[in-house]
Design a protein around this motif. Structure first.
Motif, PDB file in Angstrom:
ATOM      1  N   VAL A  22      39.752-106.139  -1.664  1.00  0.00           N
ATOM      2  CA  VAL A  22      39.136-104.979  -2.326  1.00  0.00           C
ATOM      3  C   VAL A  22      37.807-105.417  -2.946  1.00  0.00           C
ATOM      4  N   THR A  23      36.756-104.675  -2.655  1.00  0.00           N
ATOM      5  CA  THR A  23      35.425-105.015  -3.174  1.00  0.00           C
ATOM      6  C   THR A  23      34.931-103.909  -4.113  1.00  0.00           C
ATOM      7  N   GLY A  24      33.703-104.097  -4.568  1.00  0.00           N
ATOM      8  CA  GLY A  24      33.144-103.164  -5.543  1.00  0.00           C
ATOM      9  C   GLY A  24      32.527-101.909  -4.954  1.00  0.00           C
ATOM     10  N   ALA A  25      32.903-101.526  -3.743  1.00  0.00           N
ATOM     11  CA  ALA A  25      32.479-100.223  -3.219  1.00  0.00           C
ATOM     12  C   ALA A  25      33.353 -99.143  -3.831  1.00  0.00           C
ATOM     13  N   SER A  26      32.816 -97.941  -3.879  1.00  0.00           N
ATOM     14  CA  SER A  26      33.614 -96.816  -4.365  1.00  0.00           C
ATOM     15  C   SER A  26      34.745 -96.530  -3.380  1.00  0.00           C
ATOM     16  N   GLY A  27      35.839 -95.958  -3.904  1.00  0.00           N
ATOM     17  CA  GLY A  27      36.950 -95.596  -3.011  1.00  0.00           C
ATOM     18  C   GLY A  27      38.145 -96.515  -3.148  1.00  0.00           C
TER      19      GLY A  27
ATOM     20  N   PRO B   1      33.835 -99.917   5.536  1.00  0.00           N
ATOM     21  CA  PRO B   1      32.617 -99.855   4.724  1.00  0.00           C
ATOM     22  C   PRO B   1      32.483 -98.527   4.011  1.00  0.00           C
ATOM     23  N   ARG B   2      31.855 -98.565   2.819  1.00  0.00           N
ATOM     24  CA  ARG B   2      31.628 -97.328   2.060  1.00  0.00           C
ATOM     25  C   ARG B   2      30.213 -97.389   1.491  1.00  0.00           C
ATOM     26  N   GLU B   3      29.360 -96.646   2.085  1.00  0.00           N
ATOM     27  CA  GLU B   3      27.985 -96.524   1.605  1.00  0.00           C
ATOM     28  C   GLU B   3      27.369 -95.336   2.326  1.00  0.00           C
TER      29      GLU B   3
ATOM     30  N   VAL C   3      40.834-109.457  -4.799  1.00  0.00           N
ATOM     31  CA  VAL C   3      39.926-108.444  -5.358  1.00  0.00           C
ATOM     32  C   VAL C   3      38.708-109.155  -5.951  1.00  0.00           C
ATOM     33  N   THR C   4      37.516-108.736  -5.559  1.00  0.00           N
ATOM     34  CA  THR C   4      36.304-109.327  -6.144  1.00  0.00           C
ATOM     35  C   THR C   4      36.163-108.834  -7.591  1.00  0.00           C
ATOM     36  N   ALA C   5      35.280-109.496  -8.339  1.00  0.00           N
ATOM     37  CA  ALA C   5      35.072-109.067  -9.737  1.00  0.00           C
ATOM     38  C   ALA C   5      34.541-107.630  -9.794  1.00  0.00           C
ATOM     39  N   PRO C   6      33.504-107.278  -9.012  1.00  0.00           N
ATOM     40  CA  PRO C   6      33.094-105.861  -9.013  1.00  0.00           C
ATOM     41  C   PRO C   6      34.204-104.952  -8.496  1.00  0.00           C
ATOM     42  N   GLY C   7      35.006-105.445  -7.577  1.00  0.00           N
ATOM     43  CA  GLY C   7      36.134-104.652  -7.052  1.00  0.00           C
ATOM     44  C   GLY C   7      37.088-104.266  -8.164  1.00  0.00           C
TER      45      GLY C   7
ATOM     46  N   CYS D 285      35.000-101.674   1.588  1.00  0.00           N
ATOM     47  CA  CYS D 285      34.135-102.842   1.759  1.00  0.00           C
ATOM     48  C   CYS D 285      32.698-102.511   1.340  1.00  0.00           C
ATOM     49  N   SER D 286      32.201-103.249   0.367  1.00  0.00           N
ATOM     50  CA  SER D 286      30.809-103.054  -0.074  1.00  0.00           C
ATOM     51  C   SER D 286      29.849-103.599   0.982  1.00  0.00           C
ATOM     52  N   MET D 287      28.616-103.191   0.888  1.00  0.00           N
ATOM     53  CA  MET D 287      27.609-103.697   1.812  1.00  0.00           C
ATOM     54  C   MET D 287      27.342-105.182   1.556  1.00  0.00           C
ATOM     55  N   GLY D 288      27.529-105.598   0.295  1.00  0.00           N
ATOM     56  CA  GLY D 288      27.367-107.015  -0.021  1.00  0.00           C
ATOM     57  C   GLY D 288      28.399-107.870   0.701  1.00  0.00           C
ATOM     58  N   THR D 289      29.677-107.474   0.580  1.00  0.00           N
ATOM     59  CA  THR D 289      30.734-108.249   1.247  1.00  0.00           C
ATOM     60  C   THR D 289      30.612-108.136   2.763  1.00  0.00           C
ATOM     61  N   LEU D 290      30.265-106.955   3.256  1.00  0.00           N
ATOM     62  CA  LEU D 290      30.042-106.813   4.704  1.00  0.00           C
ATOM     63  C   LEU D 290      29.002-107.835   5.173  1.00  0.00           C
ATOM     64  N   GLY D 291      27.906-107.940   4.428  1.00  0.00           N
ATOM     65  CA  GLY D 291      26.846-108.886   4.791  1.00  0.00           C
ATOM     66  C   GLY D 291      27.329-110.324   4.761  1.00  0.00           C
ATOM     67  N   ARG D 292      28.147-110.636   3.749  1.00  0.00           N
ATOM     68  CA  ARG D 292      28.653-112.014   3.645  1.00  0.00           C
ATOM     69  C   ARG D 292      29.614-112.331   4.788  1.00  0.00           C
ATOM     70  N   ILE D 293      30.455-111.361   5.146  1.00  0.00           N
ATOM     71  CA  ILE D 293      31.370-111.602   6.284  1.00  0.00           C
ATOM     72  C   ILE D 293      30.546-111.774   7.563  1.00  0.00           C
TER      73      ILE D 293
END
Ligand code: FMN
Length: 190
Positions: free
Chosen positions: A8-13, A118-120, A35-39, A83-91
């Motif tokens: 779970v990441t810091g994207a909404s949803g 992804p959620r953006e 779960v990430t910290a922003p998540g 999935c945030s765009m940040g985590t998507l980019g890191r993966i």
């Protein structure tokens, strides 16, 4: 019974994560959460801390000694949801710089199921290229784009139209959303 990882990441949803975990548990599977910290912050903000009620195990996102950091652990697959765009980019870049990203990397290298939600909106070209990259590497990208043709009567039912796709691509038969038969529109006046 299979074991699945839900990242779970810091994207909404966050509700998507809750309902993926809830249905996996209901169907007899075990969920390990990362779960990430922003998540965690967004999950709390969106009132979804009940997510943890459905998890058998919760791993610290910085704990590289966790079982799922190794390809030898017998997990059936992983969903990164939302999935945030940040985590998507890191993966997509293979950074493995936290346990969630490392575990997704392990799923790809072991050719295990990896579902990314992804959620953006809107997407920029970097987001789209990262989605292409993870898809080429073997992940399935299921955007948080719920469907309305099942005529959901609650947010939970709407969310479950995405959750059903996630479960299907994890190889779990769910039955939570009836399959389209083609007969649904018969008799509707044109
Ligand atoms: C309330 C809230 C909603 C957010 N929604 C999104 C989102 O839908 N998509 C996204 O990519 N980032 C979103 N963000 C930003 C991410 O949380 C931020 O980029 C964070 O660094 C992601 O880190 P992570 O990938 O490690 O979880 C949101 C932030 C907040 C506070």
């Amino acid at each position: 019974m299979n074991r699945f990882i839900v990242g779970v990441t810091g994207a909404s949803g966050a509700i998507y994560a809750t309902r993926v975990a809830m249905h996996l548990k209901r169907l007899g599977h075990a969920v390990t959460a990362i779960v990430t910290a922003p998540g965690r912050e967004v999950m709390e903000y969106e009132g979804e801390l009940r997510f943890f009620d459905y998890c058998e195990k919760v791993c610290d996102v910085q704990d590289y000694f966790a079982e799922c950091a190794s390809g030898s652990a017998d997990y059936a697959g992983m969903a990164v949801v939302p999935c945030s765009m940040g985590t998507l980019g890191r993966i997509a870049s293979g950074t493995s710089d936290n346990l969630l990203v490392r575990t997704a990397d392990v799923c790809l290298k072991e050719r295990r199921k990896l579902v990314i939600v992804p959620r953006e909106m809107p997407y920029n070209l970097i987001h789209i290229e990262n989605m292409e990259r993870v898809t080429r590497a073997g992940a399935v990208v299921i955007p948080a784009s719920p469907q309305f043709y099942n005529k959901p009567s609650s947010i939970e039912e709407l969310v479950d139209t995405v959750v059903a796709k996630v479960l299907k691509h994890l190889g779990v038969e769910d039955g939570i959303v009836p399959a389209w038969t083609g007969d649904e529109n018969r008799g509707v006046a044109k």
